[in-house]
Design a protein around this motif. Structure first.
Motif, mmCIF file in Angstrom:
data_model
loop_
_atom_site.group_PDB
_atom_site.id
_atom_site.type_symbol
_atom_site.label_atom_id
_atom_site.label_comp_id
_atom_site.label_asym_id
_atom_site.label_seq_id
_atom_site.Cartn_x
_atom_site.Cartn_y
_atom_site.Cartn_z
ATOM 1 N N ASP A 5 -25.040 111.315 2.338
ATOM 2 C CA ASP A 5 -26.476 111.407 2.584
ATOM 3 C C ASP A 5 -26.922 112.838 2.869
ATOM 4 O O ASP A 5 -28.070 113.197 2.591
ATOM 5 C CB ASP A 5 -26.872 110.499 3.760
ATOM 6 N N THR A 6 -26.033 113.657 3.437
ATOM 7 C CA THR A 6 -26.414 115.046 3.691
ATOM 8 C C THR A 6 -26.517 115.835 2.396
ATOM 9 O O THR A 6 -27.302 116.783 2.294
ATOM 10 C CB THR A 6 -25.405 115.743 4.623
ATOM 11 N N LEU A 7 -25.707 115.470 1.394
ATOM 12 C CA LEU A 7 -25.747 116.152 0.102
ATOM 13 C C LEU A 7 -26.808 115.566 -0.819
ATOM 14 O O LEU A 7 -27.482 116.287 -1.552
ATOM 15 C CB LEU A 7 -24.382 116.050 -0.594
ATOM 16 N N PHE A 8 -26.921 114.236 -0.778
ATOM 17 C CA PHE A 8 -27.732 113.544 -1.779
ATOM 18 C C PHE A 8 -29.039 113.094 -1.156
ATOM 19 O O PHE A 8 -29.102 112.104 -0.422
ATOM 20 C CB PHE A 8 -26.957 112.337 -2.322
ATOM 21 N N ARG A 9 -30.112 113.834 -1.440
ATOM 22 C CA ARG A 9 -31.452 113.495 -0.979
ATOM 23 C C ARG A 9 -32.310 113.211 -2.195
ATOM 24 O O ARG A 9 -32.849 114.138 -2.817
ATOM 25 C CB ARG A 9 -32.013 114.665 -0.173
ATOM 26 N N PRO A 10 -32.444 111.930 -2.592
ATOM 27 C CA PRO A 10 -33.160 111.626 -3.842
ATOM 28 C C PRO A 10 -34.593 112.135 -3.871
ATOM 29 O O PRO A 10 -35.095 112.503 -4.934
ATOM 30 C CB PRO A 10 -33.099 110.096 -3.920
ATOM 31 N N ASP A 11 -35.258 112.178 -2.735
ATOM 32 C CA ASP A 11 -36.629 112.682 -2.717
ATOM 33 C C ASP A 11 -36.667 114.150 -3.115
ATOM 34 O O ASP A 11 -37.510 114.579 -3.921
ATOM 35 C CB ASP A 11 -37.254 112.482 -1.332
ATOM 36 N N LEU A 12 -35.725 114.930 -2.585
ATOM 37 C CA LEU A 12 -35.682 116.363 -2.902
ATOM 38 C C LEU A 12 -35.164 116.600 -4.314
ATOM 39 O O LEU A 12 -35.669 117.480 -5.030
ATOM 40 C CB LEU A 12 -34.805 117.099 -1.897
ATOM 41 N N LEU A 13 -34.177 115.826 -4.731
ATOM 42 C CA LEU A 13 -33.637 115.991 -6.069
ATOM 43 C C LEU A 13 -34.706 115.729 -7.116
ATOM 44 O O LEU A 13 -34.817 116.449 -8.111
ATOM 45 C CB LEU A 13 -32.438 115.060 -6.280
ATOM 46 N N ALA A 14 -35.508 114.703 -6.914
ATOM 47 C CA ALA A 14 -36.571 114.391 -7.867
ATOM 48 C C ALA A 14 -37.662 115.461 -7.846
ATOM 49 O O ALA A 14 -38.202 115.849 -8.882
ATOM 50 C CB ALA A 14 -37.166 113.024 -7.544
ATOM 51 N N ARG A 15 -37.965 115.971 -6.664
ATOM 52 C CA ARG A 15 -39.046 116.950 -6.540
ATOM 53 C C ARG A 15 -38.672 118.287 -7.176
ATOM 54 O O ARG A 15 -39.506 118.955 -7.791
ATOM 55 C CB ARG A 15 -39.389 117.164 -5.069
ATOM 56 N N TYR A 16 -37.412 118.674 -7.053
ATOM 57 C CA TYR A 16 -37.000 119.996 -7.522
ATOM 58 C C TYR A 16 -36.359 119.980 -8.907
ATOM 59 O O TYR A 16 -36.002 121.040 -9.428
ATOM 60 C CB TYR A 16 -36.030 120.628 -6.522
ATOM 61 N N ASP A 17 -36.195 118.821 -9.494
ATOM 62 C CA ASP A 17 -35.582 118.757 -10.822
ATOM 63 C C ASP A 17 -36.439 119.527 -11.822
ATOM 64 O O ASP A 17 -37.629 119.260 -11.983
ATOM 65 C CB ASP A 17 -35.429 117.302 -11.265
ATOM 66 N N ALA A 18 -35.828 120.503 -12.495
ATOM 67 C CA ALA A 18 -36.556 121.358 -13.436
ATOM 68 C C ALA A 18 -35.555 121.999 -14.374
ATOM 69 O O ALA A 18 -34.341 121.904 -14.184
ATOM 70 C CB ALA A 18 -37.341 122.434 -12.684
ATOM 71 N N HIS A 19 -36.044 122.647 -15.411
ATOM 72 C CA HIS A 19 -35.164 123.400 -16.300
ATOM 73 C C HIS A 19 -34.770 124.711 -15.616
ATOM 74 O O HIS A 19 -35.618 125.399 -15.023
ATOM 75 C CB HIS A 19 -35.874 123.721 -17.623
ATOM 76 N N GLY A 20 -33.480 125.037 -15.702
ATOM 77 C CA GLY A 20 -33.040 126.282 -15.092
ATOM 78 C C GLY A 20 -31.632 126.652 -15.500
ATOM 79 O O GLY A 20 -30.852 125.801 -15.922
ATOM 80 N N PRO A 21 -31.280 127.938 -15.385
ATOM 81 C CA PRO A 21 -29.951 128.405 -15.780
ATOM 82 C C PRO A 21 -28.850 127.849 -14.882
ATOM 83 O O PRO A 21 -29.081 127.506 -13.715
ATOM 84 C CB PRO A 21 -30.047 129.926 -15.633
ATOM 85 N N ARG A 22 -27.630 127.815 -15.427
ATOM 86 C CA ARG A 22 -26.443 127.465 -14.648
ATOM 87 C C ARG A 22 -25.818 128.714 -14.014
ATOM 88 O O ARG A 22 -24.911 128.602 -13.205
ATOM 89 C CB ARG A 22 -25.418 126.764 -15.543
ATOM 90 N N TYR A 23 -26.292 129.879 -14.405
ATOM 91 C CA TYR A 23 -25.847 131.159 -13.849
ATOM 92 C C TYR A 23 -24.331 131.346 -13.942
ATOM 93 O O TYR A 23 -23.670 131.687 -12.963
ATOM 94 C CB TYR A 23 -26.353 131.336 -12.418
ATOM 95 N N THR A 24 -23.814 131.118 -15.132
ATOM 96 C CA THR A 24 -22.463 131.595 -15.411
ATOM 97 C C THR A 24 -22.495 133.105 -15.635
ATOM 98 O O THR A 24 -21.444 133.738 -15.697
ATOM 99 C CB THR A 24 -21.869 130.893 -16.641
#
Length: 463
Positions: A5-24
């Motif tokens: 639960d400390t890692l997985f916050r579905p509310d935050l994951l849904a809110r911040y989901d966006a296109h972005g680099p993986r920064y390799t």
């Protein structure tokens, strides 16, 4: 609150989901330009980078069959005769690259990727490794991190034994999913027994580390079906497991148009699968390294994470990312000093350059002082989760709060949401922000802020 639960916050994951680099890398490959002057690469090679060690990457693009989800640079063919001329060209490129470097420098990291490297015959693979040893200083096994990507359908126990004899001590196995319906939908039929045989052969032949790649978000996947795959993988006890989110970008990767979009799991199902991944892997004793990587506590990657020495390069999380990296083969990327250089992607263009006795470098970028600063910031966030302002000020001669005043202001909402903690002298990624670390790091990406919608869509989604 449980560790999951400390890692997985579905509310935050849904809110911040966006296109972005993986920064390799930073800058990312999107910033590589065709106007890049290869002379900058040769200059960097002659002067050397921050580390005395070298890393070699070989790209073997051939695949016997094509997986519909794949976004790699590959050539699908059943004609094994294509391997011979490509091998001959890589050997010539090896000689040209060796002439640019102090080859007394030790090669502590080596990686064959693809494609399917074992598309080459046993004799051809032995020939390539012998040619590498003739031009570069390959080190003893205890110092080496020599890895190869393996398609279990293309590797018999005899192949695995040969790879160990050639000096490889790490295997990366593509699995993706054991569910037959999913395998049929993505054109990768791979019975579980085949993977088990390869892993058994790897253990029998003394490979130091075996990693497995899985993908969630593929057609017909459900929480229940993917749980069965996870449980089967955990029973095999690989040292590392990578669980990537499928990036459906058919406009960029034509082969993905073969996938039935209506069969893809919904965003809610994807999140539920991701939660199950974290639960199962954590319960099995794996350490969550970051993003989509897990490792057993005794694995070198987990030890580096715990020690705060984790790094990141074009192959993902690493313990040797500070090496100068020499790329060999079509589309390979080199990183030498403050320069990134990429070979021609298309096989005919690569072949024409090598046949003419020329380097195949076609794109790249020379990093500015600002690029180097931001790369340092982004990689520290991606790998360690803690960014100390004083470290940046000492390394780059800046006043952090002044240089990054705009970025600190943009991070404030993330701090309010509990993703990060910002103090007067540091940024720390909190447990809830670890799965969204790409979002945190992207705030410091100058180029991403200038990118249009079309450019952003070239990146996968952060969840």
């Amino acid at each position: 609150m449980t560790p999951v639960d400390t890692l997985f916050r579905p509310d935050l994951l849904a809110r911040y989901d966006a296109h972005g680099p993986r920064y390799t890398s930073y800058p990312t490959a999107v910033q590589f330009t065709d106007s890049f002057d290869p002379a900058h690469y040769f200059e960097a090679a002659a002067t050397g980078g921050a580390s005395a060690d070298l890393s070699l990457y070989f790209h073997i693009p051939f695949c016997d069959t094509v997986c519909f989800y794949c976004g790699c640079n590959k050539v699908a063919t059943k004609n094994r005769a294509h391997g011979r001329p490509y091998l001959d060209r890589m050997k010539r490129e090896l000689a040209m690259q060796a002439a640019c470097f102090d080859t007394a420098r030790p090669v502590t990291q080596l990686h064959w990727g693809g494609g399917t490297p074992t598309f080459l015959s046993h004799d051809e693979m032995a020939e390539l490794m012998a040619e590498t040893a003739a031009h570069f200083n390959l080190v003893a096994d205890e110092r080496a991190e020599y890895s190869i990507e393996v398609d279990p359908r293309e590797a018999s126990p005899q192949t695995i034994a040969l790879l160990r004899q050639l000096g490889f001590n790490r295997l990366s196995l593509g699995v993706q999913d054991f569910d037959e319906r999913v395998q049929q939908a993505v054109n990768r039929i791979q019975p579980r027994a085949i993977t088990e045989d390869v892993m058994r052969a790897a253990r029998d032949n003394g490979f130091r580390s075996v990693s497995v790649d899985l993908i969630y978000g593929l057609p017909h996947q459900s929480v229940e079906s993917f749980t069965r795959t996870l449980d089967a993988i955990i029973a095999l006890a690989p040292d590392r497991v990578s669980v990537f989110g499928y990036a459906h970008m058919p406009s960029l990767f034509k082969m993905q148009r073969q996938i039935d979009e209506s069969a893809l799991p919904s965003p809610n199902v994807r999140l539920a699968i991701l939660r199950r991944v974290i639960e199962r892997m954590s319960d099995a004793g794996y350490v969550y390294i970051g993003m989509d990587h897990f490792a057993l506590p005794g694995d070198e990657l987990a030890r580096a994470y715990e020690a705060g020495t984790l790094q990141r390069n074009f192959q993902g999380y690493s313990t040797h990312a500070d090496c100068d990296l020499i790329g060999i083969g079509a589309s390979s990327i080199g990183k030498v000093g403050n320069v990134y250089a990429q070979n021609a992607r298309e096989l005919p263009h690569y072949a024409a350059a090598i046949d003419a006795g020329q380097f195949a470098i076609r794109r790249g970028v020379r990093l500015s002082a600002d690029d180097l600063l931001r790369r340092d910031v982004i990689m520290r966030l991606m790998c360690g989760g803690t960014l100390r302002f004083g470290d940046m000020e000492a390394a780059h001669g800046i006043a952090f709060a002044d240089t990054f005043a705009d970025e600190l202001a943009r991070l404030a909402p993330m701090a309010d949401d509990g993703l990060i903690d910002i103090t007067g002298n540091a940024i720390r990624v909190l447990p809830a922000g670890r799965m969204l670390v790409r979002n945190v790091a992207s705030v410091f990406d100058r180029y991403l802020g200038q990118a249009g919608v079309a450019t952003l869509k070239r990146f996968s989604r952060t969840i």
